[in-house]
Design an enzyme around this catalytic site. Sequence first.
Site, short mmCIF file in Angstrom:
data_model
loop_
_atom_site.label_atom_id
_atom_site.label_comp_id
_atom_site.label_asym_id
_atom_site.label_seq_id
_atom_site.Cartn_x
_atom_site.Cartn_y
_atom_site.Cartn_z
N HIS A 385 -1.85 62.10 -0.77
CA HIS A 385 -3.48 61.33 -0.57
C HIS A 385 -3.48 60.48 -0.70
O HIS A 385 -3.11 58.74 -0.37
CB HIS A 385 -4.27 61.97 0.01
CG HIS A 385 -6.27 61.86 0.36
ND1 HIS A 385 -5.83 61.73 2.66
CD2 HIS A 385 -6.14 60.38 -0.11
CE1 HIS A 385 -6.56 60.68 2.02
NE2 HIS A 385 -7.58 59.97 0.63
N GLU A 386 -3.53 60.76 -2.37
CA GLU A 386 -4.05 59.83 -3.13
C GLU A 386 -2.87 58.64 -4.14
O GLU A 386 -3.38 58.01 -3.89
CB GLU A 386 -4.13 60.52 -4.34
CG GLU A 386 -5.48 61.96 -4.33
CD GLU A 386 -6.92 60.85 -4.48
OE1 GLU A 386 -7.37 60.29 -3.95
OE2 GLU A 386 -7.54 61.95 -3.32
N HIS A 389 -3.37 55.97 -1.60
CA HIS A 389 -3.93 55.09 -2.04
C HIS A 389 -3.75 53.90 -3.28
O HIS A 389 -4.10 52.67 -3.52
CB HIS A 389 -5.89 55.46 -2.86
CG HIS A 389 -6.65 56.49 -1.48
ND1 HIS A 389 -7.32 55.03 -0.83
CD2 HIS A 389 -7.25 57.41 -1.69
CE1 HIS A 389 -8.38 56.26 0.00
NE2 HIS A 389 -7.90 57.68 -0.53
N HIS A 392 -1.86 51.29 -2.00
CA HIS A 392 -2.21 50.47 -2.08
C HIS A 392 -2.84 49.23 -2.12
O HIS A 392 -3.20 48.31 -2.44
CB HIS A 392 -4.14 50.69 -1.13
CG HIS A 392 -4.41 49.73 0.30
ND1 HIS A 392 -5.39 50.81 1.12
CD2 HIS A 392 -4.07 48.52 0.62
CE1 HIS A 392 -5.62 49.18 1.41
NE2 HIS A 392 -5.54 48.48 1.56
#
Length: 603
Positions: A385-386, A389, A392
């Site tokens: 998940h991290e 980020h 991104h």
Amino acid sequence: MLCTGRLGGLAARASALLPGRARPGGLGAGLWAREVSTSWSPVGAAFNVKPQGFRLDLFGERQGLFGVPELSAPEGFRIAQENALRKSDLLVARACSTPPGPQTVLIFDELSDALCRVADLADFVKLAHPEPAFREAAEEACRSIGTVVEKLNTNVELYQSLQKLLADKKLVDSLDPETRRVAELFMFDFEISGIHLDKEKRKRAVDLNVKILDLSSRFLMGANFPNKIEKHLLPEHIHQNFVLAGEHVIVDGLHAEAPDDLVREAAYKIFLYPNAGQLRCLEELLSNRDLLAKLVGYSTYSHRALQGTIAKNPETVMEFLEKLSDKLSERTLKDFEMIRGMKMKLNPQNSELMPWDPPYYSGVIRAERNSPTLLTPGMMENLFHEMGHAMHSMLGRTRYQHVTGTRCPTDFAEVPSILMEYFANDYRVVNQFARHYKTGQSMPKNMVSRLCESKKVCAAADMQLQVFYAALDQIYHGKHPLRRSTTDILKETQEKFYGLPYVPNTAWQLRFSHLVGYGAKYYSYLMSRAVASMVWKECFLHDPFNRATGERYRREMLAHGGGREPMLMVQGMLQKCPSIDDLVSALVSDLDLDFETFLMDSE
């Protein structure tokens, strides 16, 4: 227009129980990687410094937080803040004296950057630093910068410098799409701050914004403040589960994972017992948000907050939540029956299912289906998940820091991170790195499948709970004055959107800290998950390593940050515009168990 950012970055992740805490738009965006390189880049410096080899400086001077010399002591926040404000004054003067053109947008972006560099770091430090002095100094810096931001958002001369650019059709047509988008975002931030109002009302808007900042800070503090009860009011055998202080028991959380039913019940009732001061703070916060929204021309705060998002308006959000709730209802009832059955099995004397039960008993049910690992499935999922980020931010290719990476509308910001969770749950991906820590043997496919399927156990009930939270958030930020007390609304909404009974003399909303950072946007995690689900199933499920698809994902979604309308990015990736029904179906289909897993288990 300034540091009320698109996404709270590291501070968001530190403070969030579920998705990251996001803030409404402004000249200053979130914290994360920037293409623009300036002299004071705290987080960038911390992560981009070249390796110098191992050095332990036992007797040298403290280097300062994130390598920033000013922050070797709490007082450094004042110095950093003053430097940022001096720079912002110079940039405002430049913006007001520069002829309209692309350079105007660059100056605005630099102004945003100057304030964000201090405010975003302070936002993180006030939550994460172990020393009270640092937290207090960071809190004051946040408040000071925030006040300046609101004043700049209603600075008529600054506004006019941007208006001259956007009012000149020939100039606007000459701008590249990203520059035009950023200019329009800055203009939008002026407009929702009340720049069109007369002088007296503009001052009123600034005062309301500053008051909202203060109330938000007070509410966050109160949301985490422990409650206490006299010892003799609790059975002695559960005292050891709490902090003892003289003749009182201190309860600082819900103790949701405690195996003793009585401990969880006591914690729930004591920690959520209404606090009159916190209740007034919440009512005042909601009321002032509504006053601000109406002052600047919106019918509700939710209408103001949802401008520029995927959903665009509260009507769409409620349609999404209500359709999702309808689709989930039967599955949620089955989950509750499963949880109730486990409670009856472990505690036959008290089998009634209560709100403090699902987290514990659903965990027990899932545990019956996990093999032990060094990195738990939840930890691995969070790592991916991290990483989403981070990707991104790193793969953003925007010219302006204001819209780079995660600085995008809240209900799009979690899409890349949630998408990576789907990769973490795919055996073809896991098989590339998951090995037995002694033998190096790959993890068996049926084990990975069981781990992934175990996450779907009671997942409908978990999703239903998020629907309830999101609906409550919408109602609180909807039409005012509220027709009932916030507690009565909580009870009514819980009965409609969740199903488990409201517990008398509790006020869960007073602990709902996401009402501050996620005001009117708590639905965003569900919306982001729905989009991520569609991207996974339609683009990556067939082949998670497909290079062409990965390139399209980078080009259509990751590269733009907030520099493009979120739905245009989704459309570019999916090659269609998803409907509300499409998004709801994507979420619900995620709950379906994989029949192949059960076949493997039965062999």
